[in-house]
Design a protein around this motif. Structure first.
Motif, PDB file in Angstrom:
ATOM      1  N   SER A 116      56.652 -36.555  91.028  1.00 38.49           N
ATOM      2  CA  SER A 116      55.891 -35.351  90.695  1.00 38.49           C
ATOM      3  C   SER A 116      56.837 -34.283  90.164  1.00 38.49           C
ATOM      4  N   LEU A 117      56.308 -33.436  89.304  1.00 37.05           N
ATOM      5  CA  LEU A 117      57.108 -32.389  88.686  1.00 37.05           C
ATOM      6  C   LEU A 117      56.218 -31.185  88.397  1.00 37.05           C
ATOM      7  N   ALA A 118      56.587 -30.027  88.939  1.00 30.97           N
ATOM      8  CA  ALA A 118      55.865 -28.795  88.623  1.00 30.97           C
ATOM      9  C   ALA A 118      56.256 -28.372  87.212  1.00 30.97           C
ATOM     10  N   LEU A 119      55.266 -28.232  86.341  1.00 29.35           N
ATOM     11  CA  LEU A 119      55.527 -27.926  84.945  1.00 29.35           C
ATOM     12  C   LEU A 119      55.512 -26.439  84.639  1.00 29.35           C
ATOM     13  N   ASP A 120      54.424 -25.768  85.042  1.00 28.99           N
ATOM     14  CA  ASP A 120      54.249 -24.380  84.637  1.00 28.99           C
ATOM     15  C   ASP A 120      53.255 -23.693  85.557  1.00 28.99           C
ATOM     16  N   VAL A 121      53.362 -22.388  85.616  1.00 23.98           N
ATOM     17  CA  VAL A 121      52.395 -21.550  86.330  1.00 23.98           C
ATOM     18  C   VAL A 121      51.704 -20.702  85.279  1.00 23.98           C
ATOM     19  N   SER A 122      50.394 -20.580  85.411  1.00 23.42           N
ATOM     20  CA  SER A 122      49.663 -19.764  84.438  1.00 23.42           C
ATOM     21  C   SER A 122      50.146 -18.318  84.512  1.00 23.42           C
ATOM     22  N   SER A 123      49.933 -17.572  83.445  1.00 24.87           N
ATOM     23  CA  SER A 123      50.434 -16.194  83.380  1.00 24.87           C
ATOM     24  C   SER A 123      49.803 -15.290  84.437  1.00 24.87           C
ATOM     25  N   ASP A 124      48.593 -15.606  84.881  1.00 26.43           N
ATOM     26  CA  ASP A 124      47.957 -14.809  85.932  1.00 26.43           C
ATOM     27  C   ASP A 124      48.288 -15.332  87.336  1.00 26.43           C
ATOM     28  N   ARG A 125      49.142 -16.348  87.442  1.00 25.32           N
ATOM     29  CA  ARG A 125      49.606 -16.965  88.691  1.00 25.32           C
ATOM     30  C   ARG A 125      48.462 -17.499  89.546  1.00 25.32           C
ATOM     31  N   LYS A 126      47.451 -18.050  88.900  1.00 21.08           N
ATOM     32  CA  LYS A 126      46.324 -18.628  89.632  1.00 21.08           C
ATOM     33  C   LYS A 126      46.282 -20.141  89.554  1.00 21.08           C
ATOM     34  N   VAL A 127      47.063 -20.739  88.632  1.00 15.51           N
ATOM     35  CA  VAL A 127      47.035 -22.187  88.437  1.00 15.51           C
ATOM     36  C   VAL A 127      48.468 -22.694  88.271  1.00 15.51           C
ATOM     37  N   LEU A 128      48.758 -23.807  88.942  1.00 11.82           N
ATOM     38  CA  LEU A 128      50.039 -24.493  88.793  1.00 11.82           C
ATOM     39  C   LEU A 128      49.770 -25.848  88.159  1.00 11.82           C
ATOM     40  N   TYR A 129      50.490 -26.148  87.085  1.00 13.93           N
ATOM     41  CA  TYR A 129      50.327 -27.430  86.401  1.00 13.93           C
ATOM     42  C   TYR A 129      51.414 -28.380  86.877  1.00 13.93           C
ATOM     43  N   VAL A 130      50.995 -29.581  87.284  1.00 11.65           N
ATOM     44  CA  VAL A 130      51.905 -30.567  87.864  1.00 11.65           C
ATOM     45  C   VAL A 130      51.743 -31.896  87.136  1.00 11.65           C
ATOM     46  N   HIS A 131      52.868 -32.501  86.771  1.00 13.24           N
ATOM     47  CA  HIS A 131      52.862 -33.850  86.196  1.00 13.24           C
ATOM     48  C   HIS A 131      53.059 -34.830  87.343  1.00 13.24           C
ATOM     49  N   LEU A 132      52.181 -35.830  87.420  1.00 11.53           N
ATOM     50  CA  LEU A 132      52.262 -36.860  88.456  1.00 11.53           C
ATOM     51  C   LEU A 132      52.481 -38.221  87.815  1.00 11.53           C
ATOM     52  N   MET A 133      53.322 -39.012  88.425  1.00  6.81           N
ATOM     53  CA  MET A 133      53.579 -40.370  87.946  1.00  6.81           C
ATOM     54  C   MET A 133      52.406 -41.286  88.278  1.00  6.81           C
ATOM     55  N   TYR A 134      51.745 -41.002  89.375  1.00  4.78           N
ATOM     56  CA  TYR A 134      50.634 -41.838  89.848  1.00  4.78           C
ATOM     57  C   TYR A 134      49.397 -40.963  90.011  1.00  4.78           C
ATOM     58  N   LEU A 135      48.607 -40.865  88.969  1.00  3.71           N
ATOM     59  CA  LEU A 135      47.383 -40.071  89.027  1.00  3.71           C
ATOM     60  C   LEU A 135      46.202 -41.036  89.043  1.00  3.71           C
ATOM     61  N   ASP A 136      46.089 -41.790  90.130  1.00  4.58           N
ATOM     62  CA  ASP A 136      45.003 -42.764  90.280  1.00  4.58           C
ATOM     63  C   ASP A 136      43.676 -42.066  90.555  1.00  4.58           C
ATOM     64  N   ASP A 137      43.697 -41.183  91.546  1.00  2.00           N
ATOM     65  CA  ASP A 137      42.496 -40.475  91.956  1.00  2.00           C
ATOM     66  C   ASP A 137      42.819 -38.984  91.978  1.00  2.00           C
ATOM     67  N   GLU A 138      42.296 -38.266  91.001  1.00  2.00           N
ATOM     68  CA  GLU A 138      42.625 -36.849  90.857  1.00  2.00           C
ATOM     69  C   GLU A 138      42.206 -36.029  92.076  1.00  2.00           C
ATOM     70  N   ALA A 139      41.056 -36.340  92.664  1.00  2.00           N
ATOM     71  CA  ALA A 139      40.573 -35.574  93.812  1.00  2.00           C
ATOM     72  C   ALA A 139      41.495 -35.744  95.025  1.00  2.00           C
ATOM     73  N   SER A 140      41.945 -36.971  95.284  1.00  2.00           N
ATOM     74  CA  SER A 140      42.819 -37.184  96.445  1.00  2.00           C
ATOM     75  C   SER A 140      44.197 -36.567  96.206  1.00  2.00           C
ATOM     76  N   GLN A 141      44.703 -36.624  94.984  1.00  5.16           N
ATOM     77  CA  GLN A 141      45.986 -35.995  94.673  1.00  5.16           C
ATOM     78  C   GLN A 141      45.894 -34.482  94.825  1.00  5.16           C
ATOM     79  N   LEU A 142      44.793 -33.916  94.368  1.00  8.56           N
ATOM     80  CA  LEU A 142      44.589 -32.479  94.511  1.00  8.56           C
ATOM     81  C   LEU A 142      44.497 -32.100  95.982  1.00  8.56           C
TER      82      LEU A 142
END
Length: 157
Positions: A116-142
């Motif tokens: 996993s790798l944190a990519l970026d934070v939105s300018s309003d600091r409400k969302v963090l974008y993360v790259h995952l190597m294993y994104l099988d089930d988005e809901a469980s990863q979240l």
């Protein structure tokens, strides 16, 4: 002086009085002075928050070490087997953490976890974008990442 300052001062006195100047003795002095302060200053309100932190820190470390072990095992298995199981993807995590230090700590914990790798934070600091190597089930990863965020929030309070 704050509670941590008293704890460190007593630990340094312990090191000086014992005559053994090493990190193990300093850690022992920190633990011993923590116990002494917990007993002596148990009725002082400015120390109450400090004494509640140690169980939170220990719980967080154990949780994160387990999470780190699982991630390492998954990546190692994928590297050592001939078939690759990865399904990379980017996920957006809505943040409950509001301060920059908390967001930085959360992003760094995600980044040091293999896969996993944190990519970026939105300018309003409400969302963090993360790259995952294993994104099988988005809901469980979240859900897993939100559980880590909740533990970081609990640690910082």
């Amino acid at each position: 002086m704050k509670a941590f300052g008293w704890n460190m001062l007593l630990a340094l006195f312990w090191v000086i009085l014992s005559g053994h100047y090493n990190i193990g003795n300093l850690v022992a002095g920190m633990l011993l002075s923590y116990l002494v302060l917990a007993y002596v200053a148990r009725d002082k309100p400015e120390f109450a928050n400090y004494f509640g932190k140690l169980p939170k820190i220990i719980s967080f470390i154990l949780f994160f070490l387990w999470d780190l072990t699982k991630a390492n095992a998954r990546v190692a298995y994928d590297v050592l087997t001939p078939t690759h199981l990865m399904r990379p993807g980017v996920i957006a995590i809505p943040l409950d953490i509001k301060d920059e230090a908390g967001i930085t700590m959360f992003a760094n914990l995600i980044t040091v976890t293999p896969g996993s790798l944190a990519l970026d934070v939105s300018s309003d600091r409400k969302v963090l974008y993360v790259h995952l190597m294993y994104l099988d089930d988005e809901a469980s990863q979240l859900a897993e990442l939100k559980a880590l965020e909740a533990r970081v929030l609990n640690l910082l309070r």
